[in-house]
Design a protein around this motif. Structure first.
Motif, PDB file in Angstrom:
ATOM      1  N   ARG A  17       0.836  -1.200   0.000  1.00  0.00           N
ATOM      2  CA  ARG A  17       0.000   0.000   0.000  1.00  0.00           C
ATOM      3  C   ARG A  17       0.873   1.254   0.000  1.00  0.00           C
ATOM      4  O   ARG A  17       0.596   2.214  -0.718  1.00  0.00           O
ATOM      5  CB  ARG A  17      -0.924   0.003   1.229  1.00  0.00           C
ATOM      6  CG  ARG A  17      -1.980   1.102   1.185  1.00  0.00           C
ATOM      7  CD  ARG A  17      -2.742   1.195   2.499  1.00  0.00           C
ATOM      8  NE  ARG A  17      -3.933   2.019   2.362  1.00  0.00           N
ATOM      9  CZ  ARG A  17      -3.935   3.350   2.335  1.00  0.00           C
ATOM     10  NH1 ARG A  17      -2.786   4.000   2.445  1.00  0.00           N
ATOM     11  NH2 ARG A  17      -5.059   4.022   2.201  1.00  0.00           N
ATOM     12  N   ARG A  18       1.928   1.243   0.812  1.00  0.00           N
ATOM     13  CA  ARG A  18       2.822   2.403   0.860  1.00  0.00           C
ATOM     14  C   ARG A  18       3.478   2.632  -0.505  1.00  0.00           C
ATOM     15  O   ARG A  18       3.624   3.778  -0.951  1.00  0.00           O
ATOM     16  CB  ARG A  18       3.894   2.211   1.925  1.00  0.00           C
ATOM     17  CG  ARG A  18       4.870   3.355   1.989  1.00  0.00           C
ATOM     18  CD  ARG A  18       5.996   3.098   2.958  1.00  0.00           C
ATOM     19  NE  ARG A  18       5.644   3.466   4.314  1.00  0.00           N
ATOM     20  CZ  ARG A  18       6.528   3.546   5.310  1.00  0.00           C
ATOM     21  NH1 ARG A  18       7.802   3.278   5.068  1.00  0.00           N
ATOM     22  NH2 ARG A  18       6.148   3.882   6.516  1.00  0.00           N
ATOM     23  N   LYS A  19       3.874   1.561  -1.181  1.00  0.00           N
ATOM     24  CA  LYS A  19       4.488   1.691  -2.498  1.00  0.00           C
ATOM     25  C   LYS A  19       3.513   2.339  -3.477  1.00  0.00           C
ATOM     26  O   LYS A  19       3.894   3.211  -4.276  1.00  0.00           O
ATOM     27  CB  LYS A  19       4.901   0.300  -3.006  1.00  0.00           C
ATOM     28  CG  LYS A  19       5.611   0.331  -4.359  1.00  0.00           C
ATOM     29  CD  LYS A  19       6.007  -1.073  -4.802  1.00  0.00           C
ATOM     30  CE  LYS A  19       6.665  -1.032  -6.172  1.00  0.00           C
ATOM     31  NZ  LYS A  19       7.039  -2.405  -6.635  1.00  0.00           N
ATOM     32  N   LEU A  20       2.242   1.953  -3.414  1.00  0.00           N
ATOM     33  CA  LEU A  20       1.230   2.517  -4.310  1.00  0.00           C
ATOM     34  C   LEU A  20       0.985   3.994  -4.019  1.00  0.00           C
ATOM     35  O   LEU A  20       0.806   4.796  -4.934  1.00  0.00           O
ATOM     36  CB  LEU A  20      -0.080   1.729  -4.189  1.00  0.00           C
ATOM     37  CG  LEU A  20      -0.057   0.307  -4.764  1.00  0.00           C
ATOM     38  CD1 LEU A  20      -1.332  -0.439  -4.389  1.00  0.00           C
ATOM     39  CD2 LEU A  20       0.109   0.343  -6.281  1.00  0.00           C
ATOM     40  N   THR A  21       0.980   4.372  -2.716  1.00  0.00           N
ATOM     41  CA  THR A  21       0.763   5.783  -2.383  1.00  0.00           C
ATOM     42  C   THR A  21       1.945   6.637  -2.845  1.00  0.00           C
ATOM     43  O   THR A  21       1.766   7.805  -3.190  1.00  0.00           O
ATOM     44  CB  THR A  21       0.542   5.978  -0.867  1.00  0.00           C
ATOM     45  OG1 THR A  21       1.667   5.466  -0.145  1.00  0.00           O
ATOM     46  CG2 THR A  21      -0.713   5.268  -0.407  1.00  0.00           C
ATOM     47  N   LEU A  38       2.536  11.646   5.242  1.00  0.00           N
ATOM     48  CA  LEU A  38       3.903  12.030   5.592  1.00  0.00           C
ATOM     49  C   LEU A  38       4.922  11.510   4.584  1.00  0.00           C
ATOM     50  O   LEU A  38       5.883  12.213   4.232  1.00  0.00           O
ATOM     51  CB  LEU A  38       4.246  11.523   6.995  1.00  0.00           C
ATOM     52  CG  LEU A  38       3.527  12.228   8.156  1.00  0.00           C
ATOM     53  CD1 LEU A  38       3.876  11.565   9.486  1.00  0.00           C
ATOM     54  CD2 LEU A  38       3.886  13.705   8.202  1.00  0.00           C
ATOM     55  N   ASN A  39       4.708  10.292   4.077  1.00  0.00           N
ATOM     56  CA  ASN A  39       5.631   9.748   3.090  1.00  0.00           C
ATOM     57  C   ASN A  39       5.549  10.510   1.769  1.00  0.00           C
ATOM     58  O   ASN A  39       6.568  10.763   1.128  1.00  0.00           O
ATOM     59  CB  ASN A  39       5.351   8.260   2.857  1.00  0.00           C
ATOM     60  CG  ASN A  39       6.061   7.383   3.862  1.00  0.00           C
ATOM     61  OD1 ASN A  39       7.258   7.504   4.069  1.00  0.00           O
ATOM     62  ND2 ASN A  39       5.331   6.504   4.513  1.00  0.00           N
ATOM     63  N   GLN A  40       4.329  10.879   1.373  1.00  0.00           N
ATOM     64  CA  GLN A  40       4.169  11.653   0.145  1.00  0.00           C
ATOM     65  C   GLN A  40       4.796  13.033   0.293  1.00  0.00           C
ATOM     66  O   GLN A  40       5.447  13.538  -0.626  1.00  0.00           O
ATOM     67  CB  GLN A  40       2.687  11.772  -0.218  1.00  0.00           C
ATOM     68  CG  GLN A  40       2.075  10.463  -0.696  1.00  0.00           C
ATOM     69  CD  GLN A  40       0.642  10.634  -1.171  1.00  0.00           C
ATOM     70  OE1 GLN A  40       0.347  11.490  -1.989  1.00  0.00           O
ATOM     71  NE2 GLN A  40      -0.260   9.810  -0.649  1.00  0.00           N
TER      72      GLN A  40
END
Length: 393
Positions: free
Chosen positions: A27-31, A85-87
């Motif tokens: 999910r994080r990779k997709l975001t 936050l990652n974005q």
């Protein structure tokens, strides 16, 4: 239930936990791929309406699967915050090419286990490059490390929800050319930490940083006849108790920090306010460029002319430009009795029109004004949905 049956259930739980981790990573990779699209099309990082729709759907699906709405909401608040936050970190990195370092040398107060150490770990976990921790014994030493290029960044606590502003840090900012490039809010969970198998009633001496004693004053009043010894950092307090190995001494710090020194917790939630958080700032020698898609804060320092209503006049400039002020702190100007320097945090980006207009106006009506930094805001407000809407979908 027999032991083989219990072992089989636990094995299945372990397998499911591993699957959850894999799905979260996917999910994080997709975001992050979504962030690439936002960079290309200048789309804001947060889409609150989509977040609300997502949360309503998930709550409804969770209820159908027998899951409590509060449980689902808590989980996905964390997931959404992580995504935002990652974005933001990805957009910030793209806006500052060449800023990523293979090794991040970071100065902070104390040593391993201090709250500043934990905040440093948290902030740089989202940044590329290895982390080299540089514990210091004072705020002045921290600033000097970065000014002299011995460290790349410094992490400084600036305020706490219980004890208020940390004035010494504001005073350091008054005399440095460093720029604020980031912030984070970290939960502060004070515990009573001991090195032996002892109890609260046996404690005669307590070690902690002065700010910690302020935040736990109600607990200290309940303790009664206990000697309070201030020490330069939480990590130093924990190290002292670990070395003494006595059943009549204790330190106040975090459970995670205490474990690094072999200490155990005999009492938790010591702060006067149960929702106890500290806000930290990250400073560096050079400012950063914050993309307009990312929510930003700007910190500035100014001194007003010596006439009645001058501060009000300056603050009206912010209101007239639709700028929200989140912090106002005054500190005396060294060498100028009865004169003050004002530190102001506002929501806004120095590249944005309203902030630029406000700064130009303030320059005309103040004696001195300087932007200490424009940086991504990491105070991610939880997505809110009405209870009735969540139930009905």
């Amino acid at each position: 239930m027999s032991q083989p049956a219990l072992d089989a259930i636990r094995k299945r739980i372990t397998e499911l936990d591993s699957q959850l981790l894999s799905l979260l990573a996917e999910r994080r990779k997709l975001t992050n791929e979504v962030a690439e699209t936002k960079i290309a099309n200048h789309i804001p990082v947060r889409d609150v309406k989509r977040e609300e729709q997502l949360l309503v759907r998930l709550i409804k699906e969770g209820q159908e699967a027998g899951l409590d709405p509060h449980y689902v909401t808590q989980i996905f608040h964390v997931v959404i915050e992580d995504s935002v936050l990652n974005q933001q970190a990805l957009l910030a990195a793209r806006a500052n090419p060449g800023s990523s370092l293979p090794l991040n040398r970071v100065a902070f107060l104390g040593d391993k286990g201090s709250y500043s150490y934990l905040a440093t770990q948290k902030y740089f976990s989202r940044r590329p490059g290895e982390l080299l921790e540089m514990g210091c014994q004072s705020f002045a030493e921290i600033i000097q490390k970065v000014e002299h290029a011995e460290a790349d960044y410094a992490v400084l606590p600036i305020e706490n929800t219980t004890s208020g502003s940390i004035n010494e840090v504001y005073d350091q900012l008054q005399h440095t050319e460093l720029s604020i490039i980031g912030e984070l809010t970290h939960p502060i969970r004070h515990c009573l930490l001991v090195a032996t198998n002892t109890s609260v009633d046996k404690i005669k001496t307590l070690y902690a940083h002065p700010q910690v004693f302020t935040q736990c004053s109600h607990f200290l009043a309940e303790l009664g006849n206990v000697e309070v010894k201030t020490i330069d950092s939480t990590s130093s307090a924990m190290l002292t108790v670990s070395e003494l190995q006595r059943d009549d001494v204790a330190a106040i710090g975090s459970e995670a920090g205490g474990s690094l020194y072999g200490l155990s917790t005999i009492k938790s939630n010591l702060a006067n306010q149960k929702e106890n958080h500290s806000r930290f700032i990250v400073v560096a020698r050079n400012p950063v460029n914050v993309p307009l898609q990312v929510p930003a804060k700007t910190t500035l320092v100014m001194s007003t002319v010596q006439k009645p209503g001058s501060l009000v006049e300056a603050l009206l400039v912010l209101r007239e430009n639709g700028i929200n002020m989140t912090k106002l702190e005054s500190r005396p100007i060294t060498g100028n009795p009865w004169e003050e320097m004002f530190y102001i945090d506002v929501e806004g980006n120095v590249q944005d029109g309203p902030v630029q207009t406000a700064l130009a106006s303030l320059k005309n009506i103040t004696r001195y004004i300087k932007v200490l930094g424009c940086y991504p805001s990491e105070e991610i407000s939880p997505t809110k949905v009405a209870a009735a809407k969540a139930i009905t979908g």
